[in-house]
Design a protein around this motif. Structure first.
Motif, PDB file in Angstrom:
ATOM      1  N   LEU A 119       0.722  -1.271   0.098  1.00 21.34           N
ATOM      2  CA  LEU A 119      -0.069  -0.108   0.102  1.00 21.34           C
ATOM      3  C   LEU A 119       0.917   1.270   0.178  1.00 21.34           C
ATOM      4  O   LEU A 119       0.715   2.325  -0.663  1.00 21.34           O
ATOM      5  N   ALA A 120       2.081   1.150   0.649  1.00 23.63           N
ATOM      6  CA  ALA A 120       2.793   2.261   0.906  1.00 23.63           C
ATOM      7  C   ALA A 120       3.379   2.778  -0.521  1.00 23.63           C
ATOM      8  O   ALA A 120       3.464   4.071  -0.870  1.00 23.63           O
ATOM      9  N   ALA A 121       3.678   1.781  -1.314  1.00 22.61           N
ATOM     10  CA  ALA A 121       4.496   1.664  -2.590  1.00 22.61           C
ATOM     11  C   ALA A 121       3.335   2.547  -3.625  1.00 22.61           C
ATOM     12  O   ALA A 121       3.823   3.307  -4.389  1.00 22.61           O
ATOM     13  N   LEU A 122       1.873   2.116  -3.420  1.00 21.92           N
ATOM     14  CA  LEU A 122       1.054   2.633  -4.381  1.00 21.92           C
ATOM     15  C   LEU A 122       0.762   4.073  -4.007  1.00 21.92           C
ATOM     16  O   LEU A 122       0.589   4.800  -5.128  1.00 21.92           O
ATOM     17  N   LEU A 123       0.775   4.357  -2.611  1.00 17.27           N
ATOM     18  CA  LEU A 123       0.689   5.880  -2.128  1.00 17.27           C
ATOM     19  C   LEU A 123       1.537   6.742  -2.585  1.00 17.27           C
ATOM     20  O   LEU A 123       1.671   7.823  -3.063  1.00 17.27           O
ATOM     21  N   ARG A 124       2.888   6.273  -2.530  1.00 15.85           N
ATOM     22  CA  ARG A 124       4.105   6.999  -3.238  1.00 15.85           C
ATOM     23  C   ARG A 124       3.756   7.459  -4.520  1.00 15.85           C
ATOM     24  O   ARG A 124       4.000   8.299  -5.091  1.00 15.85           O
ATOM     25  N   GLN A 125       3.311   6.445  -5.345  1.00 12.78           N
ATOM     26  CA  GLN A 125       3.329   6.563  -6.810  1.00 12.78           C
ATOM     27  C   GLN A 125       1.759   7.442  -6.988  1.00 12.78           C
ATOM     28  O   GLN A 125       2.008   8.333  -8.039  1.00 12.78           O
ATOM     29  N   HIS A 126       0.994   7.388  -6.203  1.00 11.26           N
ATOM     30  CA  HIS A 126      -0.363   8.362  -6.296  1.00 11.26           C
ATOM     31  C   HIS A 126       0.278   9.645  -6.084  1.00 11.26           C
ATOM     32  O   HIS A 126      -0.221  10.639  -6.809  1.00 11.26           O
ATOM     33  N   LEU A 127       0.990   9.947  -5.063  1.00 11.42           N
ATOM     34  CA  LEU A 127       1.498  11.140  -4.473  1.00 11.42           C
ATOM     35  C   LEU A 127       2.326  11.743  -5.415  1.00 11.42           C
ATOM     36  O   LEU A 127       2.050  12.905  -5.604  1.00 11.42           O
ATOM     37  N   ARG A 128       3.026  11.229  -6.187  1.00 11.40           N
ATOM     38  CA  ARG A 128       3.866  11.675  -7.107  1.00 11.40           C
ATOM     39  C   ARG A 128       3.067  12.299  -8.344  1.00 11.40           C
ATOM     40  O   ARG A 128       3.131  13.466  -8.957  1.00 11.40           O
ATOM     41  N   THR A 129       2.005  11.551  -8.495  1.00 15.13           N
ATOM     42  CA  THR A 129       1.047  11.990  -9.709  1.00 15.13           C
ATOM     43  C   THR A 129       0.345  13.370  -9.042  1.00 15.13           C
ATOM     44  O   THR A 129       0.315  14.340  -9.822  1.00 15.13           O
ATOM     45  N   VAL A 130       0.065  13.500  -7.895  1.00 16.70           N
ATOM     46  CA  VAL A 130      -0.636  14.583  -7.378  1.00 16.70           C
ATOM     47  C   VAL A 130       0.518  15.908  -7.453  1.00 16.70           C
ATOM     48  O   VAL A 130       0.307  17.038  -7.712  1.00 16.70           O
ATOM     49  N   ASP A 131       1.636  15.450  -7.022  1.00 15.19           N
ATOM     50  CA  ASP A 131       2.759  16.333  -6.892  1.00 15.19           C
ATOM     51  C   ASP A 131       2.989  17.126  -8.364  1.00 15.19           C
ATOM     52  O   ASP A 131       3.166  18.176  -8.607  1.00 15.19           O
ATOM     53  N   ARG A 132       2.857  16.045  -9.358  1.00 14.72           N
ATOM     54  CA  ARG A 132       3.141  16.826 -10.799  1.00 14.72           C
ATOM     55  C   ARG A 132       1.945  17.517 -11.229  1.00 14.72           C
ATOM     56  O   ARG A 132       2.332  18.796 -11.830  1.00 14.72           O
ATOM     57  N   CYS A 133       0.690  17.430 -10.786  1.00 14.75           N
ATOM     58  CA  CYS A 133      -0.247  18.419 -10.843  1.00 14.75           C
ATOM     59  C   CYS A 133      -0.274  19.901 -10.144  1.00 14.75           C
ATOM     60  O   CYS A 133      -0.494  20.603 -10.778  1.00 14.75           O
ATOM     61  N   TYR A 134       0.188  19.476  -9.025  1.00 16.91           N
ATOM     62  CA  TYR A 134       0.482  20.420  -7.838  1.00 16.91           C
ATOM     63  C   TYR A 134       1.333  21.663  -8.564  1.00 16.91           C
ATOM     64  O   TYR A 134       1.131  22.651  -8.687  1.00 16.91           O
ATOM     65  N   TYR A 135       2.727  20.941  -8.912  1.00 14.59           N
ATOM     66  CA  TYR A 135       3.792  21.911  -9.412  1.00 14.59           C
ATOM     67  C   TYR A 135       3.474  22.649 -10.625  1.00 14.59           C
ATOM     68  O   TYR A 135       3.690  23.796 -11.021  1.00 14.59           O
ATOM     69  N   TYR A 136       2.825  21.776 -11.548  1.00 13.28           N
ATOM     70  CA  TYR A 136       2.415  22.059 -13.111  1.00 13.28           C
ATOM     71  C   TYR A 136       1.481  23.271 -12.843  1.00 13.28           C
ATOM     72  O   TYR A 136       1.688  24.520 -13.477  1.00 13.28           O
ATOM     73  N   ARG A 137       0.452  22.996 -11.776  1.00 13.14           N
ATOM     74  CA  ARG A 137      -0.616  23.905 -11.765  1.00 13.14           C
ATOM     75  C   ARG A 137      -0.162  25.387 -10.862  1.00 13.14           C
ATOM     76  O   ARG A 137      -0.396  26.517 -11.532  1.00 13.14           O
ATOM     77  N   GLY A 138       0.633  25.358 -10.083  1.00 15.50           N
ATOM     78  CA  GLY A 138       1.286  26.676  -9.526  1.00 15.50           C
ATOM     79  C   GLY A 138       2.238  27.290 -10.532  1.00 15.50           C
ATOM     80  O   GLY A 138       2.135  28.469 -10.542  1.00 15.50           O
ATOM     81  N   PHE A 139       2.972  26.551 -11.260  1.00 18.78           N
ATOM     82  CA  PHE A 139       3.963  27.271 -12.435  1.00 18.78           C
ATOM     83  C   PHE A 139       3.324  27.912 -13.301  1.00 18.78           C
ATOM     84  O   PHE A 139       3.307  29.264 -13.627  1.00 18.78           O
ATOM     85  N   THR A 140       2.113  27.441 -13.953  1.00 14.15           N
ATOM     86  CA  THR A 140       1.374  28.012 -14.871  1.00 14.15           C
ATOM     87  C   THR A 140       0.434  29.182 -14.511  1.00 14.15           C
ATOM     88  O   THR A 140       0.408  30.167 -15.051  1.00 14.15           O
TER      89      THR A 140
END
Length: 326
Positions: free
Chosen positions: A254-275
């Motif tokens: 479960l921890a491995a899956l959550l790390r993958q999902h968190l990376r997806t959320v981080d990707r959206c977060y940084y992109y949204r903030g940057f743009t």
């Protein structure tokens, strides 16, 4: 006995609400009530619902005194519901004929606490329709646990909309009551995801039907499409807390899956903030998002590449404002 309480949270939905209610009224094979929660609309939504309610006793209007957002409206509907099953229906979506009867039958047969179906994604701009889960992806009803749910929320480039957080399950009202589960009223984005995680953590038995019985309107101006950095950061915090718990209990998969999902959320977060900061002509703040972490630059580039086809498509259709007005 009322088998299903259909709860429709509505805000300025006069364009869709009549057809949405009709799709619930036309359900056969189950006794139901339809509760439309008007979230202080400024258009004719409440008046349209009141008129429908006068001609059909199954329909009721619950008018909120102030606008609170989708979570507040849904919780108000759940609080007023009397049915065995809670069936959420967004004000611009629709049930296919026979949906409630089919899902209730599956839920009772499996002694489930939650039961969902595939989605039929309807593009508001070009009118195209396609199931979220491609034909053959599921050949029979199957159970969903927390690991499976998280795994199916990790977006893939070849299937960006195959996301179990979009599902619209029926939920047993007594399960929600017994575990004191409601929508987080401080959340206006991914509120469904947060509730489903809470249900699964409480031990919910969830089954998924392969047929698409729910028509999900994909709108360019929906809250799902215009989430803010604050919305995304709240999701990041929740996922980090869940990851810490999984690590503490030794649940490595479960921890491995959550790390993958968190990376997806981080990707959206940084992109949204940057743009967003670039559009606001605040280059220093934009650079703050771009270089916020060791991998934020890569994540912004990845999300930019993922968004490029959508950006080009909207540009060819006349721009974001024109697409959103359709």
């Amino acid at each position: 006995m009322i088998q299903a309480s259909v709860i429709i949270p509505a805000y300025n939905a006069e364009q869709y609400i009549q057809a949405t209610i009709a799709s619930a009224m036309q359900q056969k094979g189950c006794d139901l009530e339809i509760i439309v929660v008007d979230d202080r609309s400024t258009d004719n939504t409440a008046a349209i619902v009141a008129e429908i309610a006068r001609s059909d006793a199954r329909v009721s209007l619950l008018a909120l005194p102030r606008n609170g957002g989708p979570s507040v409206a849904r919780n108000a509907g759940i609080g007023a519901a009397r049915g065995t099953w809670i069936a959420l229906l967004d004000a611009d979506d629709a049930f296919m004929p026979g949906r409630l009867a089919a899902l209730i039958a599956l839920g009772e047969a499996k002694n489930a606490d939650m039961v969902a179906d595939n989605l039929l994604l309807v593009d508001q701009v070009d009118g195209s329709e396609q199931p979220m889960l491609e034909p053959g992806a599921l050949t029979a009803p199957c159970p969903i646990d927390l690991r499976e749910f998280i795994a199916r929320n990790i977006s893939a480039p070849e299937a960006p909309r195959t996301n179990y957080g979009f599902l619209k399950p029926l939920m047993r009202r007594d399960f929600l009551t017994r575990h004191n589960l409601r929508y987080d009223e401080n959340v206006r984005f991914a509120e469904d995801f947060a509730l489903y995680v809470a249900c699964l953590r409480a031990g919910a038995r969830w089954w998924l039907h392969p047929e698409p019985f729910y028509r999900y309107l994909v709108r360019p101006d929906s809250l799902t499409q215009i989430q803010t950095t604050g919305d995304l950061d709240a999701l990041r915090r929740r996922q980090r807390a869940l990851l810490a718990e999984a690590q503490a209990t030794g649940d490595g998969p479960l921890a491995a899956l959550l790390r993958q999902h968190l990376r997806t959320v981080d990707r959206c977060y940084y992109y949204r903030g940057f743009t967003d900061e670039l559009k606001a002509r605040r280059p220093q703040r934009a650079l703050g998002y771009l270089f916020a972490s060791t991998d934020s630059t890569l994540l912004v580039a990845q999300e930019g590449a993922r968004q490029l086809p959508l950006i080009l498509r909207k540009a060819l259709q006349g721009g974001y404002k024109k697409a959103a007005a359709r």
